[in-house]
Design an enzyme around this catalytic site. Structure first.
Site, PDB file in Angstrom:
ATOM      1  N   ASP A 175       0.784  -1.145  -0.215  1.00  0.00           N
ATOM      2  CA  ASP A 175      -0.160   0.059   0.011  1.00  0.00           C
ATOM      3  C   ASP A 175       0.793   1.579  -0.007  1.00  0.00           C
ATOM      4  OD1 ASP A 175       0.759  -0.945   2.822  1.00  0.00           O
ATOM      5  OD2 ASP A 175      -0.316   0.951   3.355  1.00  0.00           O
ATOM      6  N   HIS A 492       1.868  -8.837  -4.237  1.00  0.00           N
ATOM      7  CA  HIS A 492       0.744  -7.799  -3.745  1.00  0.00           C
ATOM      8  C   HIS A 492       1.557  -6.426  -3.482  1.00  0.00           C
ATOM      9  CE1 HIS A 492      -3.266  -6.842  -2.200  1.00  0.00           C
ATOM     10  NE2 HIS A 492      -2.529  -6.058  -1.236  1.00  0.00           N
ATOM     11  N   ASP A 538       1.422 -16.943  -5.825  1.00  0.00           N
ATOM     12  CA  ASP A 538       1.928 -15.976  -6.700  1.00  0.00           C
ATOM     13  C   ASP A 538       0.899 -15.196  -7.580  1.00  0.00           C
ATOM     14  OD1 ASP A 538       3.725 -14.206  -7.881  1.00  0.00           O
ATOM     15  OD2 ASP A 538       4.566 -15.722  -9.386  1.00  0.00           O
ATOM     16  N   GLU A 547       2.286 -10.362  -0.414  1.00  0.00           N
ATOM     17  CA  GLU A 547       2.652  -9.024  -0.288  1.00  0.00           C
ATOM     18  C   GLU A 547       4.307  -8.682   0.132  1.00  0.00           C
ATOM     19  OE1 GLU A 547       0.695  -5.051   1.851  1.00  0.00           O
ATOM     20  OE2 GLU A 547       0.179  -7.010   2.634  1.00  0.00           O
TER      21      GLU A 547
END
Length: 570
Positions: A175, A492, A538, A547
């Site tokens: 993020d 991710h 994956d 992530e």
């Protein structure tokens, strides 16, 4: 009804057989030292009398030893093969059951991957254009010069809605937010490695904008995040905001396309103590580099002591995300209601910096009785590292005894394990971020133990964990992007997904197998297996196993740079 381990193992085998079978050679896909033990693991056939090893100079060798290993996690039968003393540098060819692979032996096998792991932090810088990233160049995003004070962070002199400036720093994970607890822990982990390897890091060039100055590149990179951390301390009372965040996670778009408002939210004791610890260490480590960073050391020392004082006055201010309103916040929490370990780290770092008795007294009060691997929620080991840096320090003997006991417990059973490594033999080894907190950090403790004892007996186990991480494991993945012949392609990670470049950023450590599968309801495709060591996917939708995060990469930097330093020093 609680299932037995044997029932779980049978279910895992059934799932694995559905996914396909055949001969597989599991090995370190990156490279090995000449003097490192050479072990591979074969699945699908007994390689006795079948495995051929062709050396770089054309000779054909037989393996030294083959032993059978039955996994306690999946019930699978594997064969652990000791290839013998392969000390000639170059590429070896392994052939068995119609399968063939290469094994590389090199003097500095971990140099490139260690450098890439550290350079990753440049690629995830926030608020500045990335113009030395080659294919990964991008415009600036999230300048964070106009950040709002959230109602949870409001004070008399900084009421809700006040606009503050809080630029720079690293994006935390997949993020785009910035979290004090995890940022401070990540820097602390890399500072610990720098403390042990200053000569190595003085020579390490990661090709970042600051590489031409007089400060080691690792410290330059830490400074980019330290400058952000400094802005997260309330200048009026010394407390530290828990994080800088949007109300909700952004979509998989580039940083420059993000439009949500950003806030500093709620001060917390944990964030404030982590800040105090890392600023104390920064003050000490940057003192010799006044030419590049004039005045920083004194400034950081003052901020560290002020933060510690706030924490002493507010010892139980815990972050409760569900209490945040107007707006509500749903991003990473990093909540922690057990702050004795943070007090220990901060007091230890401040004592090391200042020599003041009050910090010694607090460190003794909060000292651990059991050594644990470092994690953002368990930082006592970072405090222990402060004392282990000096054999004459007051807590050196106690911390050393605890460390060696921890390492000795970890290596029990390696000789009968499925992958000849300390990590990966118990279901509890696997879970969220296990490749960092359970594998890399465990190996880092082995390297500490190796240095403290001067015996080199623990180094072998640290290298075994590298073999596991880089391919000698149940999935056959090298878990670091951009390395090996089977590595994650779809982490991710928002930038890697949105930037239009096929390959993800190189040098990223993914979280790894996670039988919790917390993302099971939202992933794009099912996990290939429920077995603890095979529960990895994956796919960019798998935040539970695929992530990336700064604390995970920090452990990779500390671990692999230390391994590379062992070779560089010879």
């Amino acid at each position: 009804m609680k299932k037995s381990l044997s029932t779980i193992a049978l279910a895992c085998v059934a799932l694995s057989m559905q996914a396909g079978s055949g001969v597989q050679i599991r090995r370190n896909q990156v490279g090995m030292y000449p003097q490192q033990e050479k072990v591979v693991v074969i699945e699908g056939t007994n390689p006795k009398g079948k495995l051929r090893v062709t050396t770089p100079d054309g000779r054909v060798l037989k393996p030294r030893q083959v032993r059978k290993a039955v996994s306690p996690l999946s019930g699978k039968t594997r064969y652990v093969v000791d290839l013998g003393d392969l000390t000639l540098t170059g590429t070896y060819r392994l052939t068995v059951g119609g399968q063939q692979c290469r094994l590389t032996v090199a003097d500095r096998p971990y140099g490139d991957i260690a450098t890439s792991a550290l350079r990753l932090f440049y690629l995830i810088r926030s608020g500045v254009p990335i113009d030395m990233g080659g294919a990964y160049n991008r415009p600036a995003g999230h300048p964070d010069t106009s950040v709002l004070v959230h109602p949870s962070a409001a004070s008399l002199l900084r009421p809700a809605g006040t606009v503050v400036s809080s630029p720079l720093g690293w994006y935390d994970a997949g993020d785009y937010n910035k979290y004090v607890v995890n940022s401070a822990f990540s820097i602390g982990l890399m500072f610990a490695a720098y403390d042990q390897l200053p000569v190595y890091f003085a020579k390490l060039n990661t090709n970042i904008p600051e590489s031409s100055n007089q400060t080691p590149d690792l410290l330059d990179e830490m400074m980019f995040n330290l400058r952000w951390l400094q802005t997260m301390q309330d200048p009026y009372d010394g407390g530290v905001y828990h994080k800088l965040t949007t109300p909700n996670f952004e979509g998989f778009i580039m940083p420059q396309d993000c439009r949500q408002p950003r806030y500093v939210v709620a001060k917390s004791t944990a964030a404030t103590l982590d800040f105090a610890a890392v600023m104390a260490d920064a003050a000490r480590l940057f003192e010799p580099f006044q030419h590049d960073y004039p005045g920083f050391a004194a400034q950081a020392a003052a901020q560290a002591e002020r933060a510690y004082q706030w924490a002493k006055e507010h010892p139980a201010v815990y972050y409760h995300q569900s209490d945040l309103k107007d707006p509500a916040v749903t991003t990473g929490a990093y909540d922690d209601e057990h702050t004795g370990d943070e007090f220990f780290w901060a007091a230890s770092a401040l004592y090391r910096l200042t020599g003041r008795q009050c910090y010694m007294d607090d460190a003794r009060q909060h000292a651990p009785t059991l050594f644990t691997t470092p994690s953002w929620g368990g930082v006592a080991s970072l405090g222990a590292f402060e004392w282990l840096a000096d054999s004459k320090s007051a807590l050196y003997d106690a911390m050393k005894t605890q460390l060696l006991a921890c390492c000795d417990a970890a290596v029990k059973g390696v000789g009968t394990s499925s992958f000849q490594s300390p990590f990966g033999n118990r279901a509890s080894d696997f879970g969220w971020g296990c490749l960092s907190e359970k594998l890399c950090c465990q190996a880092m403790l082995m390297l500490y133990a190796d240095r403290l004892t001067g015996t080199q007996q623990y180094r072998r186990y640290a290298l075994q964990n590298a073999d596991y991480l880089l391919g000698r494991n149940a999935t056959g993945y090298c878990y670091v992007t951009g390395f090996g012949d089977k590595s994650p392609m779809h982490p991710h990670h928002r930038i890697s997904e949105a930037d239009g470049v096929v390959a993800p950023f190189p040098g990223m450590l993914v979280g790894g197998p996670n039988p919790g599968q917390q993302d099971k309801a939202t992933i794009n495709q099912p996990y290939p297996s429920d077995c603890p060591d095979e529960s990895y996917l994956d796919d960019m939708s798998s935040y539970a196993s695929n992530e990336i995060a700064i604390n995970w990469n920090a452990s990779l930097v500390a671990y692999l740079c230390w391994l590379d330093a062992l070779a560089a020093a010879q």
